[in-house]
Design a protein around this motif. Sequence first.
Motif, short mmCIF file in Angstrom:
data_model
loop_
_atom_site.label_atom_id
_atom_site.label_comp_id
_atom_site.label_asym_id
_atom_site.label_seq_id
_atom_site.Cartn_x
_atom_site.Cartn_y
_atom_site.Cartn_z
N LEU A 20 -12.15 -18.95 12.26
CA LEU A 20 -13.28 -19.87 12.27
C LEU A 20 -14.39 -19.32 11.38
CD1 LEU A 20 -14.69 -22.39 13.60
CD2 LEU A 20 -15.54 -20.81 15.34
N VAL A 21 -14.91 -20.15 10.49
CA VAL A 21 -16.04 -19.79 9.62
C VAL A 21 -17.12 -20.84 9.82
CG1 VAL A 21 -16.80 -19.33 7.27
CG2 VAL A 21 -14.46 -18.76 7.95
N THR A 22 -18.37 -20.40 9.99
CA THR A 22 -19.46 -21.33 10.22
C THR A 22 -20.51 -21.23 9.11
OG1 THR A 22 -20.77 -19.79 11.57
CG2 THR A 22 -19.15 -21.16 12.71
N LYS A 23 -21.29 -22.30 8.98
CA LYS A 23 -22.38 -22.34 8.01
C LYS A 23 -23.57 -23.07 8.63
CE LYS A 23 -20.71 -26.64 5.90
NZ LYS A 23 -20.21 -27.27 4.66
N GLN A 24 -24.72 -22.89 8.04
CA GLN A 24 -25.91 -23.62 8.49
C GLN A 24 -26.13 -24.81 7.59
OE1 GLN A 24 -30.05 -22.13 7.97
NE2 GLN A 24 -30.06 -21.98 10.21
N ALA A 50 -28.66 -26.70 18.43
CA ALA A 50 -28.28 -26.38 17.06
C ALA A 50 -27.11 -25.39 16.98
CB ALA A 50 -29.49 -25.80 16.31
N SER A 51 -26.59 -24.94 18.11
CA SER A 51 -25.54 -23.94 18.11
C SER A 51 -24.15 -24.58 18.03
CB SER A 51 -25.64 -23.07 19.37
OG SER A 51 -25.34 -23.85 20.52
N LEU A 52 -23.15 -23.74 17.91
CA LEU A 52 -21.76 -24.18 17.91
C LEU A 52 -20.99 -23.35 18.93
CD1 LEU A 52 -19.50 -25.10 14.95
CD2 LEU A 52 -18.70 -23.32 16.52
N GLU A 53 -20.14 -24.01 19.71
CA GLU A 53 -19.31 -23.32 20.69
C GLU A 53 -17.84 -23.47 20.32
OE1 GLU A 53 -18.10 -23.92 25.34
OE2 GLU A 53 -20.25 -23.74 24.92
N ALA A 54 -17.11 -22.37 20.40
CA ALA A 54 -15.68 -22.39 20.10
C ALA A 54 -14.91 -21.88 21.30
CB ALA A 54 -15.38 -21.51 18.89
N ILE A 55 -13.82 -22.58 21.64
CA ILE A 55 -12.96 -22.19 22.75
C ILE A 55 -11.61 -21.77 22.19
CG2 ILE A 55 -11.85 -22.92 24.89
CD1 ILE A 55 -14.09 -24.95 25.25
N VAL A 83 -18.46 -17.90 21.45
CA VAL A 83 -17.00 -17.96 21.50
C VAL A 83 -16.53 -17.57 22.89
CG1 VAL A 83 -14.85 -17.05 20.54
CG2 VAL A 83 -16.85 -17.35 19.06
N THR A 84 -15.64 -18.36 23.45
CA THR A 84 -15.08 -18.05 24.76
C THR A 84 -13.59 -18.42 24.76
OG1 THR A 84 -15.39 -18.33 27.15
CG2 THR A 84 -15.68 -20.30 25.77
N THR A 85 -12.96 -18.31 25.91
CA THR A 85 -11.55 -18.68 26.03
C THR A 85 -11.40 -19.77 27.08
OG1 THR A 85 -11.24 -16.84 27.58
CG2 THR A 85 -10.64 -16.46 25.28
N GLN A 86 -10.31 -20.52 26.97
CA GLN A 86 -10.10 -21.64 27.89
C GLN A 86 -9.92 -21.16 29.32
OE1 GLN A 86 -6.31 -23.65 27.57
NE2 GLN A 86 -7.25 -25.64 27.94
#
Length: 274
Positions: A20-24, A50-55, A83-86
């Motif tokens: 995963l790669v993020t940008k503003q 304004a944040s992003l969450e990844a599972i 970032v977290t896990t399911q």
Amino acid sequence: MQQQQAGGAAPQRARGKGRLVTKQLAGRTRLAELFQEGCGKIRLPDTFDASLEAILINSSGGLTGGDRLEWSLRAGPGTDVTVTTQANEKIYKAAADTALLSSRVDVGEGAKVAWLPQESILFDRASLTRELTVDLAPSAEFLAVEAIILGRTAMGERAETGLFRDRWRIRRAGRLIHAEEVRLEGEIATLGLQPAALSGKVAFATVFYSGPACEAFLPRLRPLLEAGYAGASHWQDKLIVRLAAADGFSLRKILVPVISLLRNGAPVPKVWNT
């Protein structure tokens, strides 16, 4: 090399990768790149800020000897990523070889990352090597939690023997600021009884924080740890918390408030409560 079972057929092994790669963009954290392969899946639920969450999801349902799961995150400048896990990652009995769970995190200038996977559960005779490699820009903020539960105590299970290796390497601007190696091997239930190890506890966690509020968090943090088998220290641009408890539920009772404090009051990800 995979060891062959009787009859000549090699056992099937799980392989998974996720990047995963993020940008503003327009004041919000946006997806720049997403890659998935094998049993490694990444889902991005809607957020209301304004944040992003990844599972992170391991679709194989767990890991056993010979399985390989690799995660990679690159948080672009100014982004805010959790970032977290399911669910709990289950590490099953290994007939041969060792499961590898490898994570790499790069945090850009002014970016903030909370690395919050749920606990990994080691079953009896499990074998796991876990690696966390992190590179922080000079102004980056990073929070990480990694937790282990030795057997499902609520099910009357106990991890008597096995192998658990944990390797952390965290650098800021190329300079190593944190390194640790944990190894429990053989009679891990007996090792865990030692006062220098777990004093009979079966659930334990390490919390790492490095950021601008590092030193200020320490006096607010220690009262949260007084009721548990825990401690916290601050030195050299980092804050470290060690926790151990009789079971996973007791560990979370201390761990969740600690995470919330280090996130300036933000709760743990919703999937922690499902």
